[in-house]
Design a protein around this motif. Structure first.
Motif, PDB file in Angstrom:
ATOM      1  N   LYS A 116       0.843  -1.194   0.000  1.00 31.60           N
ATOM      2  CA  LYS A 116       0.000   0.000   0.000  1.00 31.60           C
ATOM      3  C   LYS A 116       0.874   1.238   0.000  1.00 31.60           C
ATOM      4  O   LYS A 116       1.423   1.611   1.030  1.00 31.60           O
ATOM      5  CB  LYS A 116      -0.868   0.028   1.266  1.00 31.60           C
ATOM      6  CG  LYS A 116      -2.100  -0.845   1.231  1.00 31.60           C
ATOM      7  CD  LYS A 116      -2.808  -0.825   2.575  1.00 31.60           C
ATOM      8  CE  LYS A 116      -2.988   0.571   3.142  1.00 31.60           C
ATOM      9  NZ  LYS A 116      -3.598   0.540   4.509  1.00 31.60           N
ATOM     10  N   PRO A 117       1.008   1.905  -1.134  1.00 32.54           N
ATOM     11  CA  PRO A 117       1.870   3.082  -1.160  1.00 32.54           C
ATOM     12  C   PRO A 117       1.316   4.204  -0.283  1.00 32.54           C
ATOM     13  O   PRO A 117       0.104   4.312  -0.093  1.00 32.54           O
ATOM     14  CB  PRO A 117       1.883   3.487  -2.635  1.00 32.54           C
ATOM     15  CG  PRO A 117       0.694   2.853  -3.238  1.00 32.54           C
ATOM     16  CD  PRO A 117       0.383   1.625  -2.439  1.00 32.54           C
ATOM     17  N   LEU A 118       2.204   5.027   0.256  1.00 34.89           N
ATOM     18  CA  LEU A 118       1.811   6.145   1.113  1.00 34.89           C
ATOM     19  C   LEU A 118       1.622   7.424   0.295  1.00 34.89           C
ATOM     20  O   LEU A 118       2.272   7.610  -0.727  1.00 34.89           O
ATOM     21  CB  LEU A 118       2.878   6.406   2.173  1.00 34.89           C
ATOM     22  CG  LEU A 118       3.029   5.410   3.322  1.00 34.89           C
ATOM     23  CD1 LEU A 118       3.956   5.981   4.387  1.00 34.89           C
ATOM     24  CD2 LEU A 118       1.684   5.065   3.942  1.00 34.89           C
ATOM     25  N   GLY A 119       0.767   8.295   0.804  1.00 34.18           N
ATOM     26  CA  GLY A 119       0.589   9.628   0.216  1.00 34.18           C
ATOM     27  C   GLY A 119       0.236   9.568  -1.253  1.00 34.18           C
ATOM     28  O   GLY A 119      -0.693   8.872  -1.654  1.00 34.18           O
ATOM     29  N   ASP A 120       0.985  10.318  -2.075  1.00 39.64           N
ATOM     30  CA  ASP A 120       0.683  10.362  -3.515  1.00 39.64           C
ATOM     31  C   ASP A 120       1.590   9.418  -4.303  1.00 39.64           C
ATOM     32  O   ASP A 120       1.892   9.682  -5.461  1.00 39.64           O
ATOM     33  CB  ASP A 120       0.797  11.793  -4.037  1.00 39.64           C
ATOM     34  CG  ASP A 120       2.182  12.356  -3.818  1.00 39.64           C
ATOM     35  OD1 ASP A 120       2.938  11.766  -3.016  1.00 39.64           O
ATOM     36  OD2 ASP A 120       2.518  13.382  -4.428  1.00 39.64           O
ATOM     37  N   ARG A 121       1.966   8.300  -3.659  1.00 39.11           N
ATOM     38  CA  ARG A 121       2.808   7.351  -4.372  1.00 39.11           C
ATOM     39  C   ARG A 121       1.955   6.314  -5.103  1.00 39.11           C
ATOM     40  O   ARG A 121       0.811   6.047  -4.755  1.00 39.11           O
ATOM     41  CB  ARG A 121       3.769   6.665  -3.409  1.00 39.11           C
ATOM     42  CG  ARG A 121       4.909   7.571  -2.974  1.00 39.11           C
ATOM     43  CD  ARG A 121       6.026   6.758  -2.371  1.00 39.11           C
ATOM     44  NE  ARG A 121       7.161   7.606  -2.003  1.00 39.11           N
ATOM     45  CZ  ARG A 121       7.243   8.298  -0.868  1.00 39.11           C
ATOM     46  NH1 ARG A 121       6.272   8.259   0.010  1.00 39.11           N
ATOM     47  NH2 ARG A 121       8.311   9.049  -0.623  1.00 39.11           N
ATOM     48  N   VAL A 122       2.575   5.695  -6.100  1.00 37.47           N
ATOM     49  CA  VAL A 122       1.905   4.716  -6.940  1.00 37.47           C
ATOM     50  C   VAL A 122       2.866   3.544  -7.118  1.00 37.47           C
ATOM     51  O   VAL A 122       4.073   3.754  -7.208  1.00 37.47           O
ATOM     52  CB  VAL A 122       1.569   5.350  -8.314  1.00 37.47           C
ATOM     53  CG1 VAL A 122       1.013   4.316  -9.284  1.00 37.47           C
ATOM     54  CG2 VAL A 122       0.583   6.498  -8.145  1.00 37.47           C
ATOM     55  N   VAL A 123       2.336   2.320  -7.138  1.00 38.09           N
ATOM     56  CA  VAL A 123       3.169   1.158  -7.461  1.00 38.09           C
ATOM     57  C   VAL A 123       2.823   0.728  -8.880  1.00 38.09           C
ATOM     58  O   VAL A 123       1.651   0.565  -9.220  1.00 38.09           O
ATOM     59  CB  VAL A 123       2.913  -0.015  -6.482  1.00 38.09           C
ATOM     60  CG1 VAL A 123       3.832  -1.191  -6.826  1.00 38.09           C
ATOM     61  CG2 VAL A 123       3.125   0.423  -5.050  1.00 38.09           C
ATOM     62  N   ILE A 124       3.840   0.594  -9.709  1.00 39.32           N
ATOM     63  CA  ILE A 124       3.611   0.215 -11.102  1.00 39.32           C
ATOM     64  C   ILE A 124       4.448  -1.006 -11.455  1.00 39.32           C
ATOM     65  O   ILE A 124       5.472  -1.282 -10.831  1.00 39.32           O
ATOM     66  CB  ILE A 124       3.945   1.369 -12.074  1.00 39.32           C
ATOM     67  CG1 ILE A 124       5.413   1.793 -11.927  1.00 39.32           C
ATOM     68  CG2 ILE A 124       3.011   2.544 -11.845  1.00 39.32           C
ATOM     69  CD1 ILE A 124       5.837   2.904 -12.859  1.00 39.32           C
ATOM     70  N   LYS A 125       3.992  -1.733 -12.448  1.00 38.64           N
ATOM     71  CA  LYS A 125       4.710  -2.902 -12.955  1.00 38.64           C
ATOM     72  C   LYS A 125       5.080  -2.581 -14.403  1.00 38.64           C
ATOM     73  O   LYS A 125       4.215  -2.373 -15.256  1.00 38.64           O
ATOM     74  CB  LYS A 125       3.803  -4.129 -12.890  1.00 38.64           C
ATOM     75  CG  LYS A 125       4.455  -5.436 -13.303  1.00 38.64           C
ATOM     76  CD  LYS A 125       3.513  -6.593 -12.982  1.00 38.64           C
ATOM     77  CE  LYS A 125       3.843  -7.819 -13.845  1.00 38.64           C
ATOM     78  NZ  LYS A 125       3.613  -7.595 -15.292  1.00 38.64           N
ATOM     79  N   GLU A 162       2.087  -0.665 -15.904  1.00 45.07           N
ATOM     80  CA  GLU A 162       0.692  -0.752 -15.486  1.00 45.07           C
ATOM     81  C   GLU A 162       0.616  -0.447 -14.003  1.00 45.07           C
ATOM     82  O   GLU A 162       1.443  -0.908 -13.212  1.00 45.07           O
ATOM     83  CB  GLU A 162       0.172  -2.176 -15.754  1.00 45.07           C
ATOM     84  CG  GLU A 162      -1.316  -2.311 -15.452  1.00 45.07           C
ATOM     85  CD  GLU A 162      -1.851  -3.692 -15.774  1.00 45.07           C
ATOM     86  OE1 GLU A 162      -1.481  -4.257 -16.826  1.00 45.07           O
ATOM     87  OE2 GLU A 162      -2.632  -4.215 -14.959  1.00 45.07           O
ATOM     88  N   VAL A 163      -0.362   0.330 -13.623  1.00 44.42           N
ATOM     89  CA  VAL A 163      -0.532   0.701 -12.220  1.00 44.42           C
ATOM     90  C   VAL A 163      -1.107  -0.486 -11.461  1.00 44.42           C
ATOM     91  O   VAL A 163      -2.113  -1.062 -11.869  1.00 44.42           O
ATOM     92  CB  VAL A 163      -1.467   1.918 -12.090  1.00 44.42           C
ATOM     93  CG1 VAL A 163      -1.738   2.225 -10.623  1.00 44.42           C
ATOM     94  CG2 VAL A 163      -0.874   3.116 -12.802  1.00 44.42           C
ATOM     95  N   VAL A 164      -0.448  -0.871 -10.345  1.00 48.61           N
ATOM     96  CA  VAL A 164      -0.962  -1.989  -9.562  1.00 48.61           C
ATOM     97  C   VAL A 164      -1.453  -1.563  -8.170  1.00 48.61           C
ATOM     98  O   VAL A 164      -2.173  -2.301  -7.512  1.00 48.61           O
ATOM     99  CB  VAL A 164       0.088  -3.124  -9.419  1.00 48.61           C
ATOM    100  CG1 VAL A 164       0.349  -3.764 -10.776  1.00 48.61           C
ATOM    101  CG2 VAL A 164       1.377  -2.627  -8.803  1.00 48.61           C
ATOM    102  N   ALA A 165      -1.053  -0.387  -7.716  1.00 48.75           N
ATOM    103  CA  ALA A 165      -1.549   0.100  -6.424  1.00 48.75           C
ATOM    104  C   ALA A 165      -1.396   1.612  -6.388  1.00 48.75           C
ATOM    105  O   ALA A 165      -0.435   2.162  -6.927  1.00 48.75           O
ATOM    106  CB  ALA A 165      -0.775  -0.525  -5.259  1.00 48.75           C
ATOM    107  N   VAL A 166      -2.350   2.291  -5.764  1.00 45.39           N
ATOM    108  CA  VAL A 166      -2.378   3.748  -5.744  1.00 45.39           C
ATOM    109  C   VAL A 166      -2.525   4.218  -4.295  1.00 45.39           C
ATOM    110  O   VAL A 166      -3.379   3.710  -3.566  1.00 45.39           O
ATOM    111  CB  VAL A 166      -3.562   4.267  -6.578  1.00 45.39           C
ATOM    112  CG1 VAL A 166      -3.669   5.784  -6.502  1.00 45.39           C
ATOM    113  CG2 VAL A 166      -3.437   3.820  -8.025  1.00 45.39           C
TER     114      VAL A 166
END
Lengths: 94, 94, 94, 94, 94, 94, 94
Positions: free
Chosen positions: A4-13, A39-43
């Motif tokens: 689960k990314p914090l704040g305005d972070r994004v996890v991408i593949k 591809e975005v996997v978590a926001v």
């Protein structure tokens, strides 16, 4: 996916070169650079500015272009991800 | 065109030297620099400042001058684009 | 003139040494520096701060002094211009 | 004097060493540095912050001390001036 | 004393090593550094933030410790002063 | 102790290595670095932000960990102190 | 644990490589880099922005990924900790 990314972070593949070709996007530059489509996997929940949370513009499953050198690489269950700030995402590809 | 830039970003397509000559604009400087005139092909929704979205000043089809070195190059369906922040656009040419 | 600068940018046309002499202004410094006096040929709509547009202080035809190294040079219909931010203009000469 | 500085800029005329001696102020430091005492000859309308213009603290004819290296030198009708931001003025000498 | 500092600036007079010893304060560091204890001789009206003037925390005759390298040295009527921003004053010594 | 720090500054007294060992805290890193544990001996009134004074989070006698290289060293009545901004204090140790 | 971080700082305990493997997360990069997964052991009260305290997003016992090079290392009762700002935490792992 359980990051689960914090704040305005994004996890991408990062998308493989093959997929990149399929969608027709290739990033130019020096020849060895890794493709920057993903591809975005978590926001994250969004940054808080002046006490208000700013809604995120990208969502899970969005295909995005991102600034190379942006973010931090993480490997999880054998898959590589990049965690970066939404502002390092240039555009959504549709 | 299916690239949707985020925030106050803009996608532009560099105009060829030929077109540049036609419109009469040439950027001076060291002789090998690439022309910096381009056409806007996609415009982001605008940055959010203090919770309000700032309307963009450029629109699709505008001819613009932009700061060299600004932005990131992307190739899509065989065409090269530059994704940059609107603030890196100097002026609209009419 | 058909260049519309964005935000708080201004397009100026450098005055020739001759004209510079006529108005009596010469910028001192190392001997080879180009004069920094110019005439305003186009003015942007002004920057937006906190959602309000800030009115520009210079107007077309103003003679101005500007910081050397400021701005970007553009050639248009054979004439050289500089596009710069209003904040890089030091003073109006009357 | 017909130079109107923009924003919070000020035009000053460096006082000659002789005058400096008379008023009793000498700036210390490496021996060859030029004196930094000057007389204000023109004052900008003041910077705009949050939509309000901030009133200037110096006025024409004030004797001031200013940071060396601050500002830009201009020669006008044979006289040298410095255009600098008010914030680069250290103090008013009375 | 007839130097009126602008904004949040302060004029201080460095205390001689002798006086420094008397008050018991010595600044450590490389052996040749000049003492950084001083007496306030003039205080600016305070900076303006968001249109309100911020009251100064030091007053004339305060003994203060200040950051070395901070400020600008000025000699006036044979006496050396330093003009610096209040934020470069570390503490008041009582 | 008669040093009154300004704004959000704090005066601390470095704890000796011996005391450090007693409390069980040792900072790792290159072997010669000085311990970074200290006791607060004086606290400023707090910074002023938007016209309001921000209350300080540390108080006199707190044991604190602080960033090495932060602050300025002062010797007073034979004792060494460090004056630093509260933001350079990492944590309170209890 | 008796370290109370200030403001928006967090104290974390790096997870051993073994634990890292168990949870399936490995950070890629140069081979010798230390793992960047950790457990939160103490959380500050949150930063104060515009006079309001911003609630922290992580809590004690959260498993987190953090930017390498971020923060300061501390050893306490024989255990190594890192004190860092919450903004240097990339994500919570669940």
């Amino acid at each position: 996916m359980n990051i689960k990314p914090l704040g305005d972070r994004v996890v991408i593949k990062r998308l493989e070169a093959e997929e990149t070709t399929k969608s027709g996007i290739v990033l130019t530059g020096t020849a060895k650079e890794r493709p920057q489509e993903a591809e975005v996997v978590a926001v994250g929940p969004g940054a808080i500015v002046d006490g208000k949370r700013i809604e995120m513009e990208v969502k899970v499953k969005d295909k995005v272009l991102f600034s190379k050198y942006a973010g931090t690489e993480v490997k999880f269950d054998g898959v590589e991800y990049v965690i970066l700030k939404q502002d390092d995402i240039l555009a959504i590809v549709e």
